[in-house]
Each structure stands twice: as structure tokens, then as C-alpha cells.
Design an enzyme around this catalytic site. Structure first.
Site, PDB file in Angstrom:
ATOM      1  N   VAL A 137       4.144   4.501  -6.541  1.00  0.00           N
ATOM      2  CA  VAL A 137       5.457   3.695  -6.912  1.00  0.00           C
ATOM      3  C   VAL A 137       6.220   3.238  -5.298  1.00  0.00           C
ATOM      4  O   VAL A 137       6.188   4.085  -4.497  1.00  0.00           O
ATOM      5  CB  VAL A 137       6.416   4.735  -7.504  1.00  0.00           C
ATOM      6  CG1 VAL A 137       7.938   4.205  -7.802  1.00  0.00           C
ATOM      7  CG2 VAL A 137       5.814   5.223  -8.882  1.00  0.00           C
ATOM      8  N   LEU A 138       6.677   1.932  -5.783  1.00  0.00           N
ATOM      9  CA  LEU A 138       7.341   1.476  -4.695  1.00  0.00           C
ATOM     10  C   LEU A 138       8.851   1.008  -4.955  1.00  0.00           C
ATOM     11  O   LEU A 138       8.890   1.182  -6.321  1.00  0.00           O
ATOM     12  CB  LEU A 138       6.893   0.073  -4.026  1.00  0.00           C
ATOM     13  CG  LEU A 138       5.354   0.460  -3.281  1.00  0.00           C
ATOM     14  CD1 LEU A 138       4.892  -0.844  -2.919  1.00  0.00           C
ATOM     15  CD2 LEU A 138       5.494   1.240  -2.105  1.00  0.00           C
ATOM     16  N   ASP A 169     -15.152 -10.314   6.037  1.00  0.00           N
ATOM     17  CA  ASP A 169     -14.301  -9.330   5.757  1.00  0.00           C
ATOM     18  C   ASP A 169     -14.625  -7.996   5.255  1.00  0.00           C
ATOM     19  O   ASP A 169     -15.459  -8.072   4.389  1.00  0.00           O
ATOM     20  CB  ASP A 169     -12.972  -9.728   5.095  1.00  0.00           C
ATOM     21  CG  ASP A 169     -11.983 -10.611   5.836  1.00  0.00           C
ATOM     22  OD1 ASP A 169     -11.962 -10.533   7.215  1.00  0.00           O
ATOM     23  OD2 ASP A 169     -10.970 -11.290   5.368  1.00  0.00           O
TER      24      ASP A 169
END
Length: 255
Positions: A137-138, A169
Site C-alpha cells: 500500500v502507498l 534490460d
């Protein structure tokens, strides 16, 4: 590529527009970013953008009207063909395959939630896809949106200094990246692998592929489960496992 941002904190995106690879892309006209704040679409003197959720519970939700109006303004600016994405823990988890898929779009609108999220009806009527950057969660969708922009922009032709960089990459082929070395040749007794100094490009390619396979096996073995290895890759991975076992045996003997 054109990207529209819906955010209560559009200033955060200066990290994207002013710095690094993405900053150069914006400066060179390869990436265009516009932002809309729901606060600019409020009609009260407090510029209210949150509201209580039905059913009670902790926290607030983003107010529907300012958010929808901001999305509509972004859609109008984008014209036809813009995909609207909501950054959400409930969304599809972003990986390299997803980044490559999103990079095929010429126009994206990224909706950054705040508080406890947004009204489900806004998702149903305004959002095309939901994406997540991980199971945690942000405080808001801005950081996930910046992550998405940074990763997607690497696929825009001309953004990277070396055209092969994006395809080489980590995760580009489903594998972790190989180790990299620069000067000095010897650092506190640790030497650069001789093959990288040999000038033999075929052997260097082989070494890098083997290390990439081996590092994936050691650190993210689940990634290999989804790959159909070529004969060469299977052979190199087997070599790496043998060499790794020998190194472990030698290390254990010295302990």
C-alpha cells in the site's frame, strides 16, 4: 508519446519531466506530459476533493465530480485513442511484458488515486484498465504512475542513448540482468572476469547469457518456470549450476 496525469499533486511529476532519461525525452519532444488536478474542477471555496464513503468506515474517498471532470478534460485534450489507466493495488501487476504492451499506446491517461481510493462507478465508466506495481500500500497513485512512465518511456524510439538498451534490460527476455563491471580492473583484490577483457564478442555474449540465467535461477527461480529455454540456454544454465556447486563446495571446505 503523450501522457496525461490526473493527480492532486501534479508537482510530484517534476521528478519525471525535469530529470534523467525521461527529462531528456520531454526536452527533446519525444515524450509529452500534461497534468490536471481535480482541485481545479471544484466549485466550493475550500476546493474540496474528498468525501465520506457510504457504509461508514475509516478514511475518505476522492470526490466524484471533480475527479470525473478532470478525467473528461484530459480525454478532450488527448482526442481519440487515449487509454485511461487507474493505478490501483487491485490492478494487473506491472511487469516487463506489461510495460512492453503499454508502450504500444501513443496516448495514456493515468489516474492517481488518494485517500482510500475512488468511487467504483468512476472505475466502471471512466477507466479502461487498472494496473498495480506490487502487493503493498502507498499513499497515492503518483509513485506508481511515475514508475509506469519511466518504464514505458524506455521503449520510445530515440529516448535511450543506445537503441538496444531497452531490449537488453533486466526482464526484457524474462531473465534478470547479468553482472556488469567498469574500471578499475582490480578493486580491493576483486578482478573483472577475464572473458570481459578478452575482446571475444561471442564468448562475452555466452558469458553474459550464462550469468543472466544463473542469477535468475539463484534469485528469482519462478521466472524460469514460465520460460521455454533454448538448447543453448539449458546447456548454459546446467554449466552455471555445476560451477556454482563447485564454488560452494570449495567455500564450505575453506570455512
Amino acid at each position: 508519446m503523450w501522457i496525461g496525469i490526473i493527480s492532486l499533486f501534479p508537482e510530484m511529476f517534476r521528478a519525471i519531466t525535469d530529470y534523467g532519461v525521461t527529462g531528456r525525452a520531454v526536452k527533446n519532444g519525444l515524450l509529452s506530459i500534461q497534468s490536471w488536478s481535480p482541485r481545479d474542477f471544484t466549485h466550493d471555496r475550500h476546493r474540496t476533493v474528498d468525501d465520506r464513503p457510504y457504509g461508514g468506515g475509516p478514511g475518505m474517498l476522492m470526490m466524484v465530480q471533480p475527479l470525473r471532470d478532470a478525467i473528461h478534460a484530459a480525454k478532450a485534450a488527448a482526442g481519440e485513442g487515449a487509454k485511461v489507466i487507474y493505478l490501483s493495488p487491485q490492478g494487473r501487476k506491472l511487469d516487463q511484458a506489461g510495460v512492453s504492451e503499454l508502450a504500444t499506446n501513443q496516448k495514456l491517461i493515468l489516474v492517481c488515486g488518494r485517500y482510500e481510493g475512488i468511487d467504483e462507478r468512476v472505475i466502471q465508466t471512466e477507466i479502461d484498465e487498472e494496473w498495480s506495481i506490487g502487493d503493498y500500500v502507498l499513499s497515492g497513485g503518483e509513485l506508481p504512475a511515475m514508475t509506469l512512465i519511466d518504464s514505458v518511456s524506455r521503449f520510445i524510439p530515440g529516448v535511450l542513448g543506445h537503441e538496444a538498451s531497452a531490449t537488453e534490460d533486466s526482464f526484457a527476455e524474462g531473465l534478470l540482468d547479468c553482472p556488469h563491471y567498469t574500471r578499475p580492473e582490480v578493486l580491493e583484490g576483486m578482478e573483472v572476469p577475464p572473458v570481459l577483457l578478452s575482446g571475444n564478442h561471442a564468448e562475452i555474449r555466452r558469458w553474459r547469457l550464462k550469468q543472466s540465467l544463473g542469477r535468475t535461477w539463484l534469485r528469482r527461480p519462478e521466472l524460469l518456470e514460465n520460460l521455454a529455454l533454448t538448447e543453448e540456454q539449458a546447456r548454459l544454465l546446467a554449466e552455471f549450476k555445476t560451477e556454482h556447486a563447485q564454488q560452494q563446495h570449495k567455500h564450505d571446505g575453506m570455512a
